[in-house]
Design a protein around this motif. Structure first.
Motif, PDB file in Angstrom:
ATOM      1  N   ARG A 140       1.631  55.861   6.974  1.00  0.00           N
ATOM      2  CA  ARG A 140       2.099  56.249   8.310  1.00  0.00           C
ATOM      3  C   ARG A 140       3.420  55.571   8.670  1.00  0.00           C
ATOM      4  N   SER A 141       3.601  54.356   8.179  1.00  0.00           N
ATOM      5  CA  SER A 141       4.873  53.644   8.455  1.00  0.00           C
ATOM      6  C   SER A 141       5.373  53.012   7.153  1.00  0.00           C
ATOM      7  N   PRO A 142       5.671  53.852   6.168  1.00  0.00           N
ATOM      8  CA  PRO A 142       6.050  53.311   4.848  1.00  0.00           C
ATOM      9  C   PRO A 142       7.312  52.466   4.875  1.00  0.00           C
ATOM     10  N   ASP A 143       8.290  52.811   5.716  1.00  0.00           N
ATOM     11  CA  ASP A 143       9.523  52.016   5.750  1.00  0.00           C
ATOM     12  C   ASP A 143       9.238  50.609   6.282  1.00  0.00           C
ATOM     13  N   ALA A 144       8.444  50.532   7.361  1.00  0.00           N
ATOM     14  CA  ALA A 144       8.089  49.223   7.918  1.00  0.00           C
ATOM     15  C   ALA A 144       7.265  48.424   6.916  1.00  0.00           C
ATOM     16  N   MET A 145       6.376  49.118   6.209  1.00  0.00           N
ATOM     17  CA  MET A 145       5.545  48.444   5.205  1.00  0.00           C
ATOM     18  C   MET A 145       6.409  47.840   4.108  1.00  0.00           C
ATOM     19  N   LEU A 146       7.390  48.614   3.627  1.00  0.00           N
ATOM     20  CA  LEU A 146       8.255  48.121   2.554  1.00  0.00           C
ATOM     21  C   LEU A 146       9.158  46.994   3.048  1.00  0.00           C
ATOM     22  N   GLU A 147       9.660  47.122   4.261  1.00  0.00           N
ATOM     23  CA  GLU A 147      10.506  46.056   4.802  1.00  0.00           C
ATOM     24  C   GLU A 147       9.713  44.765   4.926  1.00  0.00           C
ATOM     25  N   PHE A 148       8.481  44.887   5.421  1.00  0.00           N
ATOM     26  CA  PHE A 148       7.635  43.696   5.517  1.00  0.00           C
ATOM     27  C   PHE A 148       7.441  43.073   4.130  1.00  0.00           C
ATOM     28  N   GLY A 149       7.105  43.881   3.146  1.00  0.00           N
ATOM     29  CA  GLY A 149       6.854  43.361   1.800  1.00  0.00           C
ATOM     30  C   GLY A 149       8.075  42.713   1.184  1.00  0.00           C
ATOM     31  N   HIS A 150       9.234  43.355   1.361  1.00  0.00           N
ATOM     32  CA  HIS A 150      10.473  42.811   0.790  1.00  0.00           C
ATOM     33  C   HIS A 150      10.837  41.463   1.413  1.00  0.00           C
ATOM     34  N   ALA A 196       8.746  39.278   3.082  1.00  0.00           N
ATOM     35  CA  ALA A 196       7.643  38.329   3.308  1.00  0.00           C
ATOM     36  C   ALA A 196       7.953  36.944   2.725  1.00  0.00           C
ATOM     37  N   ALA A 197       8.393  36.885   1.470  1.00  0.00           N
ATOM     38  CA  ALA A 197       8.620  35.584   0.822  1.00  0.00           C
ATOM     39  C   ALA A 197       9.719  34.800   1.531  1.00  0.00           C
ATOM     40  N   GLU A 198      10.808  35.472   1.893  1.00  0.00           N
ATOM     41  CA  GLU A 198      11.921  34.749   2.526  1.00  0.00           C
ATOM     42  C   GLU A 198      11.548  34.260   3.921  1.00  0.00           C
ATOM     43  N   GLN A 199      10.512  34.848   4.506  1.00  0.00           N
ATOM     44  CA  GLN A 199      10.045  34.390   5.820  1.00  0.00           C
ATOM     45  C   GLN A 199       9.118  33.187   5.724  1.00  0.00           C
ATOM     46  N   GLY A 200       8.847  32.748   4.494  1.00  0.00           N
ATOM     47  CA  GLY A 200       7.994  31.574   4.322  1.00  0.00           C
ATOM     48  C   GLY A 200       6.526  31.879   4.132  1.00  0.00           C
ATOM     49  N   ILE A 201       6.173  33.150   4.146  1.00  0.00           N
ATOM     50  CA  ILE A 201       4.784  33.536   3.885  1.00  0.00           C
ATOM     51  C   ILE A 201       4.451  33.160   2.445  1.00  0.00           C
ATOM     52  N   GLU A 202       3.237  32.612   2.239  1.00  0.00           N
ATOM     53  CA  GLU A 202       2.833  32.175   0.894  1.00  0.00           C
ATOM     54  C   GLU A 202       1.779  33.090   0.269  1.00  0.00           C
ATOM     55  N   VAL A 203       0.976  33.712   1.098  1.00  0.00           N
ATOM     56  CA  VAL A 203      -0.067  34.617   0.607  1.00  0.00           C
ATOM     57  C   VAL A 203      -0.155  35.803   1.567  1.00  0.00           C
ATOM     58  N   ILE A 204      -0.362  36.996   0.996  1.00  0.00           N
ATOM     59  CA  ILE A 204      -0.584  38.188   1.822  1.00  0.00           C
ATOM     60  C   ILE A 204      -2.022  38.646   1.633  1.00  0.00           C
ATOM     61  N   ILE A 205      -2.721  38.840   2.728  1.00  0.00           N
ATOM     62  CA  ILE A 205      -4.022  39.513   2.717  1.00  0.00           C
ATOM     63  C   ILE A 205      -3.795  40.912   3.276  1.00  0.00           C
ATOM     64  N   ALA A 206      -4.201  41.929   2.518  1.00  0.00           N
ATOM     65  CA  ALA A 206      -3.951  43.312   2.947  1.00  0.00           C
ATOM     66  C   ALA A 206      -5.262  44.099   2.945  1.00  0.00           C
ATOM     67  N   ALA A 207      -5.610  44.654   4.095  1.00  0.00           N
ATOM     68  CA  ALA A 207      -6.860  45.407   4.242  1.00  0.00           C
ATOM     69  C   ALA A 207      -6.541  46.870   4.497  1.00  0.00           C
TER      70      ALA A 207
END
Ligand code: RP5
Length: 174
Positions: free
Chosen positions: A49-59, A61-72
């Motif tokens: 439904r929001s593939p662009d936002a999903m890809l931007e988040f994924g791209h 994530a690491a530079e934002q300091g996130i260490e682990v992603i949980i995806a449901a």
């Protein structure tokens, strides 16, 4: 829902879901992360439904300091695999029982990743274990968190001993 606000510690775990209808399934992951004092943030990003936002988040994530992603996600659950394809961060998938197939569809969609793009797949609705696996990953470089995990395992052992005592009493054993 936990969130790292201004002035607070950086968010270590991102908990993403394909729809707000997934929140009830995901909530135990947020509660468990909070119980371990792990900063987390929940948000909806949909692979279809929001593939662009999903890809931007994924791209990002690491530079934002996130260490682990949980995806449901439920149904044809491509969110965890799509995120894993655009980040080097570990991705933990939670199959959500959202359709007439009671989560088996999501389980297979998340688990059956082709070689090269791993997703650690939990049981259907396995949100607590998703959080515990995230904590185990973070604890590799965090002695304080490792100590809390040891205490958690000790509590599980004690709970099993209590259960054995109750069964012993109820069955007249010993
Ligand atoms: C998936 O479709 C979501 O992860 C959710 O589990 C399922 C149903 O979504 P809604 O129609 O309830 O928004 O993308």
């Amino acid at each position: 829902m936990s969130d790292a606000g201004p002035g607070s510690a950086p968010m270590r775990v991102a908990v993403v879901m394909g729809s707000d209808s997934d929140l009830a399934t995901v909530q135990p992951a947020l509660d468990t992360l909070a119980a371990f004092g792990v900063t987390a943030r929940a948000q909806v990003v949909s692979a279809h439904r929001s593939p662009d936002a999903m890809l931007e988040f994924g791209h990002r994530a690491a530079e934002q300091g996130i260490e682990v992603i949980i995806a449901a996600a439920g149904g044809a659950a491509h969110l965890p695999g799509m995120l894993a394809s655009v980040t080097r961060l570990p991705v933990i998938g939670i199959p959500v029982p959202a359709t007439a197939m009671a989560g088996v569809d999501a389980l297979l969609s998340i688990a059956q990743m082709p070689a090269g793009v791993p997703v650690a797949t939990m049981a259907v609705g396995g949100a607590e274990n998703a959080a515990l696996l995230a904590v185990r990953i973070l604890a590799l470089g965090d002695a304080d968190l490792a100590g809390r995990l040891d205490a958690h395992r000790a509590a599980l052992i004690e709970r099993a001993r209590d259960g054995d005592r109750r069964v012993g009493e109820a069955t007249g054993r010993d």
